[in-house]
Write an enzyme that holds these catalytic residues in place. Structure first.
Site, PDB file in Angstrom:
ATOM      1  NE  ARG A 161      -1.352   7.645  -2.973  1.00 47.50           N
ATOM      2  CZ  ARG A 161      -2.605   7.943  -2.716  1.00 47.50           C
ATOM      3  NH1 ARG A 161      -3.013   8.047  -1.457  1.00 47.50           N
ATOM      4  NH2 ARG A 161      -3.474   8.160  -3.663  1.00 47.50           N
ATOM      5  N   GLY A 162      -0.762  11.365  -3.374  1.00 49.33           N
ATOM      6  CA  GLY A 162      -2.000  12.116  -3.528  1.00 49.33           C
ATOM      7  C   GLY A 162      -1.664  13.597  -3.553  1.00 49.33           C
ATOM      8  CB  ALA A 163      -2.381  16.265  -6.037  1.00 48.99           C
ATOM      9  NE  ARG A 197       5.344  11.368  -7.550  1.00 50.89           N
ATOM     10  CZ  ARG A 197       4.235  10.691  -7.227  1.00 50.89           C
ATOM     11  NH1 ARG A 197       3.922  10.511  -5.956  1.00 50.89           N
ATOM     12  NH2 ARG A 197       3.438  10.207  -8.167  1.00 50.89           N
ATOM     13  CD  GLN A 235      -1.328   4.229  -6.591  1.00 53.90           C
ATOM     14  OE1 GLN A 235      -1.607   3.306  -7.351  1.00 53.90           O
ATOM     15  NE2 GLN A 235      -0.509   5.211  -6.925  1.00 53.90           N
ATOM     16  CG  ASP A 280      -1.943  13.751  -9.257  1.00 52.93           C
ATOM     17  OD1 ASP A 280      -1.090  13.708  -8.357  1.00 52.93           O
ATOM     18  OD2 ASP A 280      -2.787  12.850  -9.422  1.00 52.93           O
ATOM     19  CG  ASN A 295      -6.336  11.269 -11.508  1.00 56.26           C
ATOM     20  OD1 ASN A 295      -5.858  11.722 -10.464  1.00 56.26           O
ATOM     21  ND2 ASN A 295      -7.156  10.241 -11.510  1.00 56.26           N
ATOM     22  CE  LYS A 296      -1.106   7.372  -9.755  1.00 55.65           C
ATOM     23  NZ  LYS A 296       0.351   7.662  -9.744  1.00 55.65           N
TER      24      LYS A 296
END
EC number: 5.3.1.23
Length: 336
Positions: free
Chosen positions: A34-36, A77, A184, A225, A235-236
């Site tokens: 995960r993570g853009a 995603r 996370q 993201d 973002n998250k």
């Protein structure tokens, strides 16, 4: 392709062995990676696996197979723009080498994936240097989710800024929001920073306001993201709340992201698709159900921070204000 299984950190370090693009897509969808930037890189390697599988097909069948693999990967995603960006680069390369056969196709796509990987690591170091000068000489920096080496090709975006500042001699420690429901911050950011010897403490998401009110936090640095043309930042989930708190307390709120995260085709955050994930990710903790059966659960994975709450954005091009983003000219994107 070997991929660190991030869902099992910090209890266990285990690597997945992935042999086809469908396996990579599933790893992205289920957040094993995960993570853009990281999922963009993973998708590029997934496209290389697709090229290998279709290496002996005729040109039209090869291109069709690559497009199908790309569509599958890009759908996993929807909020992170890097994913589609990497897939489009791979499809453009496939269109160019469709006339070739055999291993040459696969080699070219594998080299493209490595190139995207190298570009991201270099971008992280460049944005780290750009942002390091803006952090205080000493004190505490707050971050949210994980925007470190695990979320990128290496070094990190938000954590890259913090790493670069510490490498430059600044005496900083980190408060990491746990980042419910996937944790996370608690699982990944704390793990990364501890391994690097960077002082880190974990707090629950609801504690951030208290530490700001006490005057403990000198800056907030997060990743992204997707950044819209007007500077709105997806973002998250929870990032928007931190930005509001930072503005109220007069604390600078910084975003670190590679240029590939900036989506100049999206006018504002209102047009960014926000992924809704499974209720069980929120309703089940440690295998135990914590929400009564039949009670609905809402689970948007991201939120959008308005541009006016962002002090600056750090990219490999340097420090940008959100107004400067809309006036920037992006690198030419491959067709496809």
């Amino acid at each position: 392709m070997f991929l660190l299984e991030q869902r099992e950190l910090p209890e266990r370090e285990r690597y997945l062995t992935l042999t086809d693009s469908a396996g990579v897509a599933e790893a992205i969808r289920t957040m094993a990676v995960r993570g853009a930037p990281a999922i963009g890189i993973a998708a590029a390697y997934g496209m290389a696996l697709a090229a290998r599988a279709a290496r002996d097909e005729g040109a039209s069948s090869y291109v069709a197979a690559m497009r199908a693999a790309g569509e599958h990967l890009a759908s996993t995603r929807p909020t992170a723009v890097n994913l589609g960006w990497a897939v489009r680069r791979a499809i453009a390369a496939a269109l160019q080498n469709a006339g070739r056969r055999g291993e040459e196709r696969a080699r070219e796509l594998a080299e493209l994936a490595r190139e995207i990987h190298r570009e991201d690591v270099a971008a992280c170091h460049q944005m780290g240097r750009a942002g390091a000068a803006r952090l205080p000489e000493s004190g505490t920096v707050l971050t949210h989710c994980n925007a470190g080496a695990l979320a990128t090709g290496g070094y990190g975006t938000a954590l890259g800024v913090i790493r670069a500042a510490i490498e430059a001699g600044k005496a900083l420690r980190v408060l990491a929001c746990e980042t419910r429901p996937y944790l996370q911050g608690a699982r990944l950011t704390a793990w990364e920073l501890q391994r690097d010897g960077i002082p880190v403490e974990v707090i629950s998401d609801s504690m951030a306001a208290w530490f700001m009110q006490k005057g403990e936090i000198g800056a907030v640095v997060v990743g992204a993201d997707r950044i819209a043309r007007n500077g709105d930042v997806a973002n998250k989930i929870g990032t928007y709340g931190l930005a509001c708190l930072a503005r109220h307390h007069g604390i600078p709120f910084y975003v670190a992201a590679p240029w590939s995260t900036i989506d100049l085709a999206t006018d504002s955050g209102a047009s960014i698709p926000i992924e809704e994930r499974s209720r069980d990710e929120l309703a089940v903790v440690g295998g135990r159900r914590v929400v009564p059966p039949g009670v609905p659960v809402r689970h948007p994975a991201f939120d959008v921070t308005p541009a006016e709450l962002v002090t600056a954005v750090f990219t490999e091009r340097g420090k940008l204000t959100t107004r400067e983003i809309s006036r920037s000219v992006p690198p030419a994107a491959p067709a496809g």
